[in-house]
Write a protein that holds these residues in place. Structure first.
Motif, PDB file in Angstrom:
ATOM      1  N   GLU A 381       0.837  -1.187   0.000  1.00 40.18           N
ATOM      2  CA  GLU A 381       0.000   0.000   0.000  1.00 40.18           C
ATOM      3  C   GLU A 381       0.877   1.242   0.000  1.00 40.18           C
ATOM      4  O   GLU A 381       2.075   1.182   0.298  1.00 40.18           O
ATOM      5  N   LEU A 383       0.800   4.928   1.893  1.00 36.51           N
ATOM      6  CA  LEU A 383       0.156   5.728   2.930  1.00 36.51           C
ATOM      7  C   LEU A 383       0.607   7.178   2.798  1.00 36.51           C
ATOM      8  O   LEU A 383       1.814   7.456   2.728  1.00 36.51           O
ATOM      9  N   LYS A 388      -3.147   7.656   5.736  1.00 36.98           N
ATOM     10  CA  LYS A 388      -4.287   7.055   5.055  1.00 36.98           C
ATOM     11  C   LYS A 388      -3.875   6.574   3.662  1.00 36.98           C
ATOM     12  O   LYS A 388      -2.906   7.082   3.096  1.00 36.98           O
ATOM     13  N   PRO A 389      -4.608   5.586   3.102  1.00 34.32           N
ATOM     14  CA  PRO A 389      -4.270   5.119   1.762  1.00 34.32           C
ATOM     15  C   PRO A 389      -4.247   6.261   0.755  1.00 34.32           C
ATOM     16  O   PRO A 389      -5.193   7.072   0.697  1.00 34.32           O
ATOM     17  N   ASP A 401       1.666  -4.518   4.273  1.00 30.58           N
ATOM     18  CA  ASP A 401       0.667  -4.880   5.277  1.00 30.58           C
ATOM     19  C   ASP A 401       1.019  -6.250   5.863  1.00 30.58           C
ATOM     20  O   ASP A 401       1.010  -7.260   5.153  1.00 30.58           O
ATOM     21  N   TYR A 429       1.994  -2.561   9.797  1.00 30.48           N
ATOM     22  CA  TYR A 429       2.697  -2.278   8.558  1.00 30.48           C
ATOM     23  C   TYR A 429       4.206  -2.258   8.774  1.00 30.48           C
ATOM     24  O   TYR A 429       4.693  -1.781   9.813  1.00 30.48           O
TER      25      TYR A 429
END
Length: 557
Positions: A381, A383, A388-389, A401, A429
């Motif tokens: 991912e 961030l 936040k994504p 993750d 994470y």
């Protein structure tokens, strides 16, 4: 016999990236040990199968099959055991690209000892730090008097820890001769049992990762780590059973085990090692084509040198696939290499702490400069600054993750430094510290290390995009982009540049380079400050130390 690869994967063939990402799984058996479960299996079932092709600048060559490697690693294990090495002991290997590195690494795996690969460029201070922090009891060195002198000097300070020094290829007072010892021992070594047997959670490797700031970290990997490099070798480097793979990296770097042993052998490919004293693109090309390398991996810097050669002189008929990693690929290098060879460079991204985690896989059409897409078994991912994504096109930190468990091949943590581990591994994470953005097709694009991002006049600028623009100019051999404090803009962009031969520093050239950047990329990204230097500050592993440039600029102000 059935493919050894098939014993360790859910499936080995896939129709698309989506099929690969969704359905690929690594089967991890109990108490996996690479040397017994891969090398010795080949030695028994296909003893003549080629494993290692080695050559050096003097014209010497060695070709080893799996039976050879099983025998030599057994003998080396007996040597180490006679010298007092036991399960859990740490042994540092400073062997450059000598073929004895493979004997020693496999022997340590047999015993269950911890291998600590290290570059031959370490100084006395570096060695003392590693011995003290890694509890290293034995060092094995290539025949370089300067390196051995540094080890001797360090040993005087850490003699209570560093018990044994082993020299390969030369005799020296106070050192054990590897050649003498290996001649005197048996080629039989029984797999340890009971408490001496290895388990999946035992530590296999310890890499001191220098990074670009702070003291080196001890990156620890478990005995299951080699299996994860199936992804690296089979599906990114695209090695083939019976092929010959060449990754440019000496044995001191994690890139060596990425490309010169684990995944390649599991997939059935031999590995090629060219032990050169000084890099020369023409000699590298001579040897790679002479021995029939089929797949090739090197950082973009190497490709920049290769495309400057007259490649029409070389026979590339055996070369099937090429990949690159270690730094982002400049699009002009991609295009030039494609024009000359007809091969697309397939990029990848990972760290000493991981295997390849993002890559341009065979089913994925490359976008020059992009790292590609996430590896199977890795949930990647981005961030943003708020944690936040990140949205499509928004910059964020690359994170893995691990809330549902650790993917295969990820490190266990930083040895003896739990606080440092917690700094990067928290809230489910693992934080890589690298910044990127993702496009609408799911491709990831590198921006830079988090600490290297420049904030100028409200804009966030990654060093790579400016460096990439500058490197397109023929005057620029190397460059580093940093931010310089500015009372109005917060920071202004600075370029520290090493010029190519035939160019001289001048105000006219500065203006020309600034105008070039304004044309190639967004005008606000041009460097307002340019400094010409003869060399850039780098880590031992060759990474640019932008932090050193920033610190120097603070003092200068």
């Amino acid at each position: 016999m059935a493919s050894l690869l098939d014993r360790y994967v859910s499936r080995s063939e896939f129709d698309s990236y989506e099929d690969f990402k969704e359905n690929f799984r690594i089967n991890i058996p109990d108490n996996f040990n690479f040397v017994y479960d891969v090398v010795d299996v080949y030695a028994k079932e296909q003893p003549e199968k080629k494993a290692l092709v080695w050559c050096d600048d003097s014209g010497e060559e060695k070709i080893f099959n799996f039976k050879d490697l099983a025998d030599y690693s057994n003998k080396t294990a007996n040597v180490f055991r006679n010298l007092g090495v036991r399960k859990g002991d740490s042994v540092m290997l400073m062997l450059k690209s000598r073929y004895e590195f493979w004997f020693c690494l496999l022997a340590l795996h047999r015993i269950g000892a911890i291998a600590v690969p290290a570059t031959h460029m370490l100084t006395k201070k570096d060695i003392v730090y590693r011995v003290e922090h890694g509890d290293i009891s034995m060092v094995i060195c290539a025949p370089d008097a300067g390196v051995l002198d540094c080890v001797d000097d360090a040993s005087a300070e850490v003699s209570s820890t560093l018990k044994t020094r082993v020299a390969v290829g030369m005799k020296r007072d106070g050192w054990v001769s590897f050649e003498d010892e290996i001649e005197a021992v048996s080629a039989d070594f029984a797999r340890p049992a009971g408490e001496e047997a290895t388990s999946n959670d035992d530590i296999l490797l310890n890499y001191f990762s220098s990074g670009t700031t702070g003291f080196p970290k001890m990156v620890l990997h478990r005995f299951t780590y080699p299996l994860a490099h199936i992804i690296t070798a089979k599906y990114w480097q695209n090695v083939t059973d019976g092929g010959l793979h060449y990754t440019v990296a000496d044995s001191g770097w994690a890139k060596c085990v990425w490309g010169k042993i684990y995944g390649q052998w599991i997939a059935g490919s031999a590995v090629f090692v060219y032990d050169y004293e000084r890099f020369a693109a023409d000699r590298m090309l001579d040897n790679a084509t002479k021995y029939g390398v089929t797949t090739f991996c090197a950082p973009p810097t190497i490709y920049r040198f290769l495309i400057r050669e007259d490649l029409s002189k070389y026979n590339f008929s055996s070369l099937e696939y090429c990949v690159t990693a270690g730094e982002p690929l400049n699009p002009e290098v991609y295009e030039k290499f494609l024009e000359i060879t007809g091969l697309k460079l397939m990029e990848g991204f990972g760290q000493t702490e991981t295997i390849v985690t993002l890559a341009t896989y065979p089913w994925v059409e490359p976008k020059p400069g992009s790292m590609g897409k996430p590896s199977p078994e890795y949930s990647i991912e981005l961030l943003n600054a708020e944690g936040k994504p990140a949205e499509v096109g928004e910059e964020g930190e690359i994170v893995i993750d691990t809330s549902s468990g650790n993917p295969p091949g990820i490190f266990t943590g930083y040895g003896s430094e739990p606080d440092r581990t917690k700094d990067v591994w928290h809230d489910g994470y693992y934080h890589t510290g690298d910044m990127a953005w993702k496009d609408e097709d799911g491709y990831f694009w590198f921006v830079g290390r988090g600490d290297d991002i420049i904030k100028t006049s409200g804009y966030r600028v990654g060093p790579f995009e400016v460096e990439s623009a500058l490197i397109e100019h023929p005057a620029v051999l190397e460059c580093a982009i940093t931010g310089v404090p500015d009372p109005i803009r917060g920071q202004v962009i600075k370029a520290t540049i090493v010029l190519t031969k035939g160019y001289a520093a001048s105000e006219k050239l500065k203006n020309e380079l600034q105008d070039h950047v304004k044309i190639v990329t967004a005008p606000y990204k041009y460097p307002r400050v340019i400094e010409f230097v003869t060399e850039l500050p780098k880590t031992i592993s060759g990474k640019i130390r932008r932090v050193e440039i920033r610190d120097h600029d603070k003092v200068s102000k």
